[in-house]
Motif scaffolding. Structure first.
Motif, mmCIF file in Angstrom:
data_model
loop_
_atom_site.group_PDB
_atom_site.id
_atom_site.type_symbol
_atom_site.label_atom_id
_atom_site.label_comp_id
_atom_site.label_asym_id
_atom_site.label_seq_id
_atom_site.Cartn_x
_atom_site.Cartn_y
_atom_site.Cartn_z
ATOM 1 N N ALA A 186 0.853 -1.353 -0.093
ATOM 2 C CA ALA A 186 -0.052 0.025 -0.081
ATOM 3 C C ALA A 186 0.846 1.304 0.115
ATOM 4 N N ASP A 187 2.142 1.072 0.245
ATOM 5 C CA ASP A 187 2.947 2.365 0.319
ATOM 6 C C ASP A 187 3.662 2.394 -1.017
ATOM 7 N N THR A 188 3.192 1.794 -1.980
ATOM 8 C CA THR A 188 4.201 1.833 -3.349
ATOM 9 C C THR A 188 3.884 3.066 -4.109
ATOM 10 N N SER A 189 5.051 3.714 -4.548
ATOM 11 C CA SER A 189 4.997 4.828 -5.238
ATOM 12 C C SER A 189 4.506 4.580 -6.667
ATOM 13 N N ARG A 190 3.692 5.185 -7.148
ATOM 14 C CA ARG A 190 3.000 5.034 -8.454
ATOM 15 C C ARG A 190 2.919 6.236 -9.222
ATOM 16 N N ARG A 191 2.824 6.223 -10.546
ATOM 17 C CA ARG A 191 2.465 7.285 -11.502
ATOM 18 C C ARG A 191 1.379 7.034 -12.439
ATOM 19 N N ILE A 192 0.619 7.974 -12.770
ATOM 20 C CA ILE A 192 -0.406 8.265 -13.769
ATOM 21 C C ILE A 192 -0.113 9.084 -14.949
ATOM 22 N N ILE A 193 0.425 8.428 -16.112
ATOM 23 C CA ILE A 193 0.925 9.465 -17.275
ATOM 24 C C ILE A 193 -0.456 9.733 -17.974
ATOM 25 N N VAL A 194 -0.689 10.978 -18.299
ATOM 26 C CA VAL A 194 -2.032 11.107 -18.957
ATOM 27 C C VAL A 194 -1.610 11.703 -20.278
ATOM 28 N N LEU A 195 -1.837 11.092 -21.446
ATOM 29 C CA LEU A 195 -1.625 11.618 -22.561
ATOM 30 C C LEU A 195 -2.835 11.660 -23.451
ATOM 31 N N ARG A 196 -3.139 12.864 -23.956
ATOM 32 C CA ARG A 196 -4.128 13.279 -24.698
ATOM 33 C C ARG A 196 -3.802 13.024 -26.059
ATOM 34 N N HIS A 197 -4.719 12.369 -27.031
ATOM 35 C CA HIS A 197 -4.502 12.069 -28.501
ATOM 36 C C HIS A 197 -3.725 13.190 -29.059
ATOM 37 N N ALA A 198 -3.051 13.001 -29.881
ATOM 38 C CA ALA A 198 -2.489 14.128 -31.118
ATOM 39 C C ALA A 198 -3.611 14.528 -31.924
ATOM 40 N N LYS A 199 -3.177 15.723 -32.559
ATOM 41 C CA LYS A 199 -4.126 16.297 -33.522
ATOM 42 C C LYS A 199 -4.821 15.524 -34.476
ATOM 43 N N ALA A 200 -6.276 15.392 -34.494
ATOM 44 C CA ALA A 200 -6.854 14.586 -35.257
ATOM 45 C C ALA A 200 -7.407 15.499 -36.546
ATOM 46 N N ASP A 201 -7.586 14.577 -37.603
ATOM 47 C CA ASP A 201 -8.204 15.320 -38.951
ATOM 48 C C ASP A 201 -9.656 15.017 -38.769
ATOM 49 N N TRP A 202 -10.377 15.768 -39.561
ATOM 50 C CA TRP A 202 -11.815 15.818 -39.687
ATOM 51 C C TRP A 202 -12.434 15.437 -40.936
ATOM 52 N N PRO A 203 -11.911 14.258 -41.589
ATOM 53 C CA PRO A 203 -12.449 13.909 -42.849
ATOM 54 C C PRO A 203 -14.062 13.773 -43.122
ATOM 55 N N ASN A 204 -14.527 14.026 -44.086
ATOM 56 C CA ASN A 204 -16.034 13.792 -44.395
ATOM 57 C C ASN A 204 -16.481 12.612 -44.350
ATOM 58 N N GLN A 205 -17.527 12.191 -43.702
ATOM 59 C CA GLN A 205 -18.175 11.068 -43.755
ATOM 60 C C GLN A 205 -17.341 9.882 -42.862
ATOM 61 N N VAL A 206 -16.653 10.138 -41.717
ATOM 62 C CA VAL A 206 -16.163 9.238 -41.128
ATOM 63 C C VAL A 206 -16.549 9.720 -39.759
ATOM 64 N N ASP A 207 -17.062 8.577 -38.986
ATOM 65 C CA ASP A 207 -17.674 8.642 -37.666
ATOM 66 C C ASP A 207 -16.463 9.101 -36.616
ATOM 67 N N ASP A 208 -16.708 9.767 -35.403
ATOM 68 C CA ASP A 208 -15.673 10.422 -34.707
ATOM 69 C C ASP A 208 -14.629 9.424 -34.147
#
Length: 175
Positions: free
Chosen positions: A3-25
């Protein structure tokens, strides 16, 4: 691990996405700029000495592509990568639930996800604890694409809850 273990949470947001027509999010690919951002995020992780053992990645195309490009920059590959449907469009509370299910054998978890969930998660877990400059940049600038937050806490994964962590570092891409 205890229970005294040191831990890390590394949060990475996805990189810049494209917005092609007719493509589901869910199936939106990375833009050219996003591909460069994802590679840079991997290099930054490696240069910072961050080498996660376990990865939780949303199932969306843009998060999977971000992770596949970022992992090449790391000194070593994680022991396990899980593509988790619940991370896509997840609220901070839903992400916390997923993190609480992390096997105890892992100390450093990298989460590849989406806004507004990753911003909310980082703010909720850290509150006002952590590096003042990193906290201020997060408050003022939000969580841009390919940004990385590194949070630390001591305890079990089951202990992940609001206010349990501190924000050690917040990196934003240079583009």
């Amino acid at each position: 691990m205890s229970a005294d273990t040191s831990r890390r949470i590394i949060v990475l947001r996805h990189a810049k996405a494209d917005w092609p027509n007719q493509v589901d999010d869910h199936e939106r690919p990375l833009a050219d700029r996003g591909q460069a951002q994802a590679k840079e995020a991997g290099v930054w992780l490696a240069d910072s000495g961050i080498s996660p053992d376990y990865v939780l990645c949303s199932t969306s195309l843009r998060t999977r592509e971000t992770w596949k490009l970022a992992v090449h920059g790391l000194a070593r590959r994680p022991r396990k990568t899980v593509y988790e449907e619940r991370v896509y469009e997840a609220s901070p509370g839903e992400i916390i639930t997923v993190l609480q299910e992390t096997p105890e054998e892992y100390a450093d978890v990298l989460l590849v996800g989406h806004n507004p969930g990753v911003l909310g998660l980082t703010q909720i877990l850290a509150g006002d604890e952590g590096d003042p400059e990193a906290l201020n940049r997060l408050r003022l600038g939000g969580f841009p694409t390919a940004a990385v937050a590194v949070l630390s806490f001591t305890g079990s994964w089951k202990d992940v809850e609001p206010g349990v962590a501190r924000l050690d570092t917040f990196h934003t891409p240079q583009d």
